[in-house]
Each structure stands twice: as structure tokens, then as C-alpha cells.
Design a protein around this motif. Structure first.
Motif, PDB file in Angstrom:
ATOM      1  N   GLN A  20       0.840  -1.207   0.000  1.00  0.00           N
ATOM      2  CA  GLN A  20       0.000   0.000   0.000  1.00  0.00           C
ATOM      3  C   GLN A  20       0.876   1.259   0.000  1.00  0.00           C
ATOM      4  O   GLN A  20       0.610   2.210  -0.735  1.00  0.00           O
ATOM      5  CB  GLN A  20      -0.916  -0.023   1.223  1.00  0.00           C
ATOM      6  N   ILE A  21       1.910   1.254   0.817  1.00  0.00           N
ATOM      7  CA  ILE A  21       2.811   2.408   0.872  1.00  0.00           C
ATOM      8  C   ILE A  21       3.543   2.569  -0.453  1.00  0.00           C
ATOM      9  O   ILE A  21       3.679   3.691  -0.963  1.00  0.00           O
ATOM     10  CB  ILE A  21       3.793   2.270   2.049  1.00  0.00           C
ATOM     11  N   GLU A  22       3.987   1.469  -1.035  1.00  0.00           N
ATOM     12  CA  GLU A  22       4.677   1.534  -2.321  1.00  0.00           C
ATOM     13  C   GLU A  22       3.764   2.104  -3.398  1.00  0.00           C
ATOM     14  O   GLU A  22       4.174   2.948  -4.201  1.00  0.00           O
ATOM     15  CB  GLU A  22       5.162   0.144  -2.724  1.00  0.00           C
ATOM     16  N   ARG A  26       4.399   5.653  -5.382  1.00  0.00           N
ATOM     17  CA  ARG A  26       4.424   5.784  -6.850  1.00  0.00           C
ATOM     18  C   ARG A  26       3.492   6.891  -7.308  1.00  0.00           C
ATOM     19  O   ARG A  26       3.847   7.703  -8.170  1.00  0.00           O
ATOM     20  CB  ARG A  26       4.014   4.467  -7.506  1.00  0.00           C
ATOM     21  N   GLU A  27       2.272   6.913  -6.738  1.00  0.00           N
ATOM     22  CA  GLU A  27       1.290   7.931  -7.115  1.00  0.00           C
ATOM     23  C   GLU A  27       1.798   9.338  -6.817  1.00  0.00           C
ATOM     24  O   GLU A  27       1.473  10.284  -7.521  1.00  0.00           O
ATOM     25  CB  GLU A  27      -0.023   7.701  -6.371  1.00  0.00           C
ATOM     26  N   GLN A  28       2.585   9.458  -5.751  1.00  0.00           N
ATOM     27  CA  GLN A  28       3.071  10.767  -5.324  1.00  0.00           C
ATOM     28  C   GLN A  28       4.474  11.081  -5.840  1.00  0.00           C
ATOM     29  O   GLN A  28       5.012  12.153  -5.568  1.00  0.00           O
ATOM     30  CB  GLN A  28       3.044  10.855  -3.799  1.00  0.00           C
ATOM     31  N   LEU A  35       8.241   7.742   2.180  1.00  0.00           N
ATOM     32  CA  LEU A  35       6.828   7.832   2.542  1.00  0.00           C
ATOM     33  C   LEU A  35       6.566   7.034   3.819  1.00  0.00           C
ATOM     34  O   LEU A  35       5.854   7.496   4.704  1.00  0.00           O
ATOM     35  CB  LEU A  35       5.932   7.344   1.408  1.00  0.00           C
ATOM     36  N   ARG A  36       7.165   5.851   3.926  1.00  0.00           N
ATOM     37  CA  ARG A  36       7.009   5.051   5.153  1.00  0.00           C
ATOM     38  C   ARG A  36       7.524   5.831   6.358  1.00  0.00           C
ATOM     39  O   ARG A  36       6.887   5.873   7.402  1.00  0.00           O
ATOM     40  CB  ARG A  36       7.741   3.720   5.042  1.00  0.00           C
ATOM     41  N   GLN A  37       8.667   6.470   6.193  1.00  0.00           N
ATOM     42  CA  GLN A  37       9.233   7.264   7.282  1.00  0.00           C
ATOM     43  C   GLN A  37       8.268   8.372   7.701  1.00  0.00           C
ATOM     44  O   GLN A  37       8.052   8.596   8.889  1.00  0.00           O
ATOM     45  CB  GLN A  37      10.578   7.860   6.850  1.00  0.00           C
ATOM     46  N   LEU A  38       7.675   9.037   6.736  1.00  0.00           N
ATOM     47  CA  LEU A  38       6.708  10.095   7.044  1.00  0.00           C
ATOM     48  C   LEU A  38       5.496   9.525   7.775  1.00  0.00           C
ATOM     49  O   LEU A  38       5.006  10.125   8.734  1.00  0.00           O
ATOM     50  CB  LEU A  38       6.258  10.798   5.762  1.00  0.00           C
ATOM     51  N   TYR A  39       5.003   8.371   7.320  1.00  0.00           N
ATOM     52  CA  TYR A  39       3.860   7.747   7.979  1.00  0.00           C
ATOM     53  C   TYR A  39       4.180   7.374   9.423  1.00  0.00           C
ATOM     54  O   TYR A  39       3.354   7.560  10.311  1.00  0.00           O
ATOM     55  CB  TYR A  39       3.404   6.504   7.205  1.00  0.00           C
ATOM     56  N   VAL A  40       5.385   6.845   9.636  1.00  0.00           N
ATOM     57  CA  VAL A  40       5.795   6.482  10.996  1.00  0.00           C
ATOM     58  C   VAL A  40       5.894   7.735  11.861  1.00  0.00           C
ATOM     59  O   VAL A  40       5.365   7.769  12.976  1.00  0.00           O
ATOM     60  CB  VAL A  40       7.134   5.706  10.974  1.00  0.00           C
ATOM     61  N   GLU A  41       6.546   8.759  11.345  1.00  0.00           N
ATOM     62  CA  GLU A  41       6.717  10.009  12.100  1.00  0.00           C
ATOM     63  C   GLU A  41       5.380  10.641  12.469  1.00  0.00           C
ATOM     64  O   GLU A  41       5.237  11.222  13.541  1.00  0.00           O
ATOM     65  CB  GLU A  41       7.543  11.007  11.292  1.00  0.00           C
ATOM     66  N   ARG A  42       4.423  10.522  11.593  1.00  0.00           N
ATOM     67  CA  ARG A  42       3.113  11.165  11.799  1.00  0.00           C
ATOM     68  C   ARG A  42       2.082  10.225  12.413  1.00  0.00           C
ATOM     69  O   ARG A  42       0.916  10.590  12.570  1.00  0.00           O
ATOM     70  CB  ARG A  42       2.598  11.720  10.478  1.00  0.00           C
ATOM     71  N   GLY A  43       2.493   9.007  12.726  1.00  0.00           N
ATOM     72  CA  GLY A  43       1.578   8.055  13.352  1.00  0.00           C
ATOM     73  C   GLY A  43       0.472   7.577  12.436  1.00  0.00           C
ATOM     74  O   GLY A  43      -0.634   7.288  12.893  1.00  0.00           O
ATOM     75  N   LEU A  44       0.754   7.464  11.136  1.00  0.00           N
ATOM     76  CA  LEU A  44      -0.275   7.114  10.158  1.00  0.00           C
ATOM     77  C   LEU A  44      -0.317   5.643   9.766  1.00  0.00           C
ATOM     78  O   LEU A  44      -1.224   5.225   9.041  1.00  0.00           O
ATOM     79  CB  LEU A  44      -0.106   7.967   8.896  1.00  0.00           C
ATOM     80  N   LEU A  45       0.643   4.849  10.235  1.00  0.00           N
ATOM     81  CA  LEU A  45       0.625   3.429   9.871  1.00  0.00           C
ATOM     82  C   LEU A  45      -0.648   2.715  10.340  1.00  0.00           C
ATOM     83  O   LEU A  45      -1.198   1.906   9.589  1.00  0.00           O
ATOM     84  CB  LEU A  45       1.865   2.709  10.391  1.00  0.00           C
ATOM     85  N   PRO A  46      -1.161   2.995  11.537  1.00  0.00           N
ATOM     86  CA  PRO A  46      -2.419   2.344  11.931  1.00  0.00           C
ATOM     87  C   PRO A  46      -3.584   2.667  10.987  1.00  0.00           C
ATOM     88  O   PRO A  46      -4.447   1.820  10.757  1.00  0.00           O
ATOM     89  CB  PRO A  46      -2.676   2.888  13.337  1.00  0.00           C
TER      90      PRO A  46
END
Length: 73
Positions: A20-22, A26-28, A35-46
């Protein structure tokens, strides 16, 4: 969908989250690792995991749906 996911014990695997992150990366036009790092930093993985589980629940319901094509006339 949440109730179906709970009853059916649906979960998002690490591979599904990575895919999903990949896809979103790609879309962005960015690197998946960034992007994974940003999601982790912002608490968006859940939220990504929840979206995957909701999609699985919807797919399960759709696969079990029965369509009645009888005419109302």
C-alpha cells in the motif's frame, strides 16, 4: 466493516502495508522508504492498516453476497 473484521479476525500483514505504501509512493512520485518514514513520524501506519482491513472485510462481504435478479413485475 469493523465488526466483520473483528469477527473474522482480519488483519493487515506487513507485506500488505508495504504494498500500500509503495503504491501511494508511486502515485506521489516519491521513494517508498521516505513515505514510510513520514507515515511512521506522523503516526499514520495504523490508518493504513485499518484501511487494508476494511477493504478485506468489504471484499469478504461482497464475495458472500447473493444477487437476486428477479423482476419486480
Amino acid at each position: 466493516l469493523a465488526a466483520v473484521a473483528r469477527v473474522e479476525e482480519l488483519e493487515a500483514t506487513d507485506a500488505e502495508v508495504d504494498a500500500q505504501i509503495e503504491s501511494r509512493a508511486r502515485e506521489q512520485g516519491m521513494a517508498p522508504a521516505r513515505l514510510r518514514q513520514l507515515y511512521v513520524e506522523r503516526g499514520l501506519l495504523p490508518a493504513v492498516q485499518s484501511e487494508i482491513v476494511a477493504d478485506k472485510a468489504l471484499d469478504l462481504l461482497a464475495s458472500q453476497a447473493k444477487i437476486d435478479e428477479r423482476s419486480g413485475t
